[in-house]
Design a protein around this motif. Sequence first.
Motif, mmCIF file in Angstrom:
data_model
loop_
_atom_site.group_PDB
_atom_site.id
_atom_site.type_symbol
_atom_site.label_atom_id
_atom_site.label_comp_id
_atom_site.label_asym_id
_atom_site.label_seq_id
_atom_site.Cartn_x
_atom_site.Cartn_y
_atom_site.Cartn_z
ATOM 1 N N ILE A 12 45.501 33.967 41.849
ATOM 2 C CA ILE A 12 45.161 34.095 40.419
ATOM 3 C C ILE A 12 46.235 34.912 39.712
ATOM 4 C CG2 ILE A 12 43.495 35.044 38.764
ATOM 5 C CD1 ILE A 12 42.447 32.522 40.129
ATOM 6 N N HIS A 13 46.707 35.981 40.356
ATOM 7 C CA HIS A 13 47.790 36.787 39.778
ATOM 8 C C HIS A 13 49.017 35.918 39.507
ATOM 9 C CE1 HIS A 13 46.246 40.660 41.990
ATOM 10 N NE2 HIS A 13 45.333 40.138 41.193
ATOM 11 N N LEU A 14 49.438 35.174 40.535
ATOM 12 C CA LEU A 14 50.627 34.335 40.407
ATOM 13 C C LEU A 14 50.450 33.283 39.309
ATOM 14 C CD1 LEU A 14 51.432 33.831 44.200
ATOM 15 C CD2 LEU A 14 52.652 35.299 42.569
ATOM 16 N N TYR A 15 49.284 32.669 39.286
ATOM 17 C CA TYR A 15 49.013 31.624 38.300
ATOM 18 C C TYR A 15 49.061 32.194 36.878
ATOM 19 C CZ TYR A 15 46.690 27.887 35.772
ATOM 20 O OH TYR A 15 46.393 26.901 34.859
ATOM 21 N N LEU A 16 48.345 33.298 36.648
ATOM 22 C CA LEU A 16 48.303 33.863 35.297
ATOM 23 C C LEU A 16 49.656 34.441 34.877
ATOM 24 C CD1 LEU A 16 44.750 35.487 35.319
ATOM 25 C CD2 LEU A 16 45.505 33.488 34.011
ATOM 26 N N LYS A 17 50.375 35.060 35.807
ATOM 27 C CA LYS A 17 51.706 35.570 35.468
ATOM 28 C C LYS A 17 52.635 34.432 35.054
ATOM 29 C CE LYS A 17 53.648 39.082 37.575
ATOM 30 N NZ LYS A 17 54.116 40.093 38.538
ATOM 31 N N VAL A 51 45.488 43.868 26.787
ATOM 32 C CA VAL A 51 44.506 42.918 27.316
ATOM 33 C C VAL A 51 44.243 43.241 28.779
ATOM 34 C CG1 VAL A 51 44.012 40.473 27.758
ATOM 35 C CG2 VAL A 51 45.385 41.124 25.763
ATOM 36 N N VAL A 52 42.960 43.186 29.158
ATOM 37 C CA VAL A 52 42.583 43.282 30.564
ATOM 38 C C VAL A 52 41.858 41.990 30.917
ATOM 39 C CG1 VAL A 52 41.211 44.482 32.303
ATOM 40 C CG2 VAL A 52 42.387 45.805 30.517
ATOM 41 N N MET A 53 42.410 41.269 31.895
ATOM 42 C CA MET A 53 41.762 40.061 32.413
ATOM 43 C C MET A 53 41.055 40.482 33.690
ATOM 44 S SD MET A 53 44.574 37.116 31.612
ATOM 45 C CE MET A 53 43.401 35.792 31.323
ATOM 46 N N MET A 54 39.733 40.341 33.723
ATOM 47 C CA MET A 54 38.911 40.937 34.766
ATOM 48 C C MET A 54 38.037 39.907 35.465
ATOM 49 S SD MET A 54 37.934 44.018 35.990
ATOM 50 C CE MET A 54 38.298 45.220 34.709
ATOM 51 N N ASP A 55 38.188 39.843 36.783
ATOM 52 C CA ASP A 55 37.256 39.067 37.603
ATOM 53 C C ASP A 55 35.970 39.885 37.720
ATOM 54 O OD1 ASP A 55 36.181 37.182 39.347
ATOM 55 O OD2 ASP A 55 37.295 37.904 41.080
ATOM 56 N N LYS A 114 36.365 29.984 36.119
ATOM 57 C CA LYS A 114 37.251 29.413 37.127
ATOM 58 C C LYS A 114 36.669 28.097 37.613
ATOM 59 C CE LYS A 114 38.711 33.906 38.915
ATOM 60 N NZ LYS A 114 38.650 34.789 40.092
ATOM 61 N N PRO A 115 37.485 27.171 38.052
ATOM 62 C CA PRO A 115 38.931 27.280 38.224
ATOM 63 C C PRO A 115 39.644 27.291 36.865
ATOM 64 C CG PRO A 115 38.203 25.057 38.776
ATOM 65 C CD PRO A 115 36.977 25.859 38.486
ATOM 66 N N LEU A 116 40.695 28.083 36.802
ATOM 67 C CA LEU A 116 41.437 28.251 35.560
ATOM 68 C C LEU A 116 42.346 27.053 35.315
ATOM 69 C CD1 LEU A 116 42.466 31.988 36.013
ATOM 70 C CD2 LEU A 116 40.482 31.071 34.791
ATOM 71 N N LYS A 118 45.359 25.662 32.689
ATOM 72 C CA LYS A 118 46.373 26.165 31.767
ATOM 73 C C LYS A 118 45.976 25.988 30.306
ATOM 74 C CE LYS A 118 51.129 25.544 30.314
ATOM 75 N NZ LYS A 118 52.398 24.856 30.520
ATOM 76 N N ASP A 119 45.683 24.760 29.893
ATOM 77 C CA ASP A 119 45.377 24.503 28.483
ATOM 78 C C ASP A 119 44.146 25.263 28.016
ATOM 79 O OD1 ASP A 119 47.590 22.850 28.271
ATOM 80 O OD2 ASP A 119 46.449 21.019 28.646
ATOM 81 N N LYS A 120 43.124 25.323 28.858
ATOM 82 C CA LYS A 120 41.891 26.016 28.501
ATOM 83 C C LYS A 120 42.125 27.518 28.364
ATOM 84 C CE LYS A 120 37.087 26.652 29.935
ATOM 85 N NZ LYS A 120 36.426 26.668 28.713
ATOM 86 N N VAL A 121 42.871 28.106 29.286
ATOM 87 C CA VAL A 121 43.149 29.540 29.225
ATOM 88 C C VAL A 121 43.925 29.871 27.955
ATOM 89 C CG1 VAL A 121 44.396 31.448 30.321
ATOM 90 C CG2 VAL A 121 43.067 29.867 31.733
ATOM 91 N N LEU A 122 44.998 29.136 27.707
ATOM 92 C CA LEU A 122 45.810 29.408 26.518
ATOM 93 C C LEU A 122 45.018 29.174 25.227
ATOM 94 C CD1 LEU A 122 49.240 27.941 27.654
ATOM 95 C CD2 LEU A 122 48.593 30.357 27.442
ATOM 96 N N GLU A 123 44.202 28.129 25.198
ATOM 97 C CA GLU A 123 43.368 27.850 24.026
ATOM 98 C C GLU A 123 42.386 28.998 23.778
ATOM 99 O OE1 GLU A 123 39.788 24.781 22.903
ATOM 100 O OE2 GLU A 123 41.456 24.002 24.094
ATOM 101 N N GLU A 124 41.721 29.470 24.829
ATOM 102 C CA GLU A 124 40.765 30.588 24.689
ATOM 103 C C GLU A 124 41.471 31.839 24.182
ATOM 104 O OE1 GLU A 124 37.406 31.208 25.112
ATOM 105 O OE2 GLU A 124 37.088 29.061 25.295
#
Length: 131
Positions: A12-17, A51-55, A114-116, A118-124
Motif C-alpha cells: 500500500i505504501h509503494l502504491y500510494l507513493k 494529510v494522514v492516510m490511515m488504515d 480497498k482495494p485501492l 488509482k482513479d477512485k483515490v485521486l477522484e476522492e
Amino acid sequence: MRFLIVDDDESIHLYLKSLLDGLAECDCVLSGEEGVESFFRALVGKNPYDVVMMDILMPGMDGHQAAEIMRAEERKRGITEINQFKLVMITSLVDDTNVSKAFFNTHASCYIVKPLEKDKVLEELRENLIL
C-alpha cells in the motif's frame, strides 16, 4: 504538501507513493504507534502533515485509536479546525460502525475502500479538496 501513510501493508505504501509522486511528499509507517510518533515529531519540528492516510485494521493500535490521539493533540495545541490535517481512511471495512467512527469521532475527510484504484483515490482526494 506532506502525507503520512499509516498502513501495515508495505505494498500500500509503494502504491500510494507512486500514485502521489509529484503531488506530495510521502512518509510511510507500518503501525498506529509509529503513525502517532511520526505525527508528534512533525508537529514538534514545526513541519506538520497536511494529510494522514490511515488504515483501520492494524496490529496493536488500530487506525481509529491513532487518529483519535492525533486529533486530541491538535486540540491540546489549539490547532484550529481549518489548520488540522485532513484524515483519509483507507480500509477494507465498510460497516456502519467503522464509517461512523471515522467521520464523527475523528472527522475524516473521506473514506476510501480497498482495494485501492488509482482513479477512485485521486477522484476522492480532489473531490474532498485534498489535492
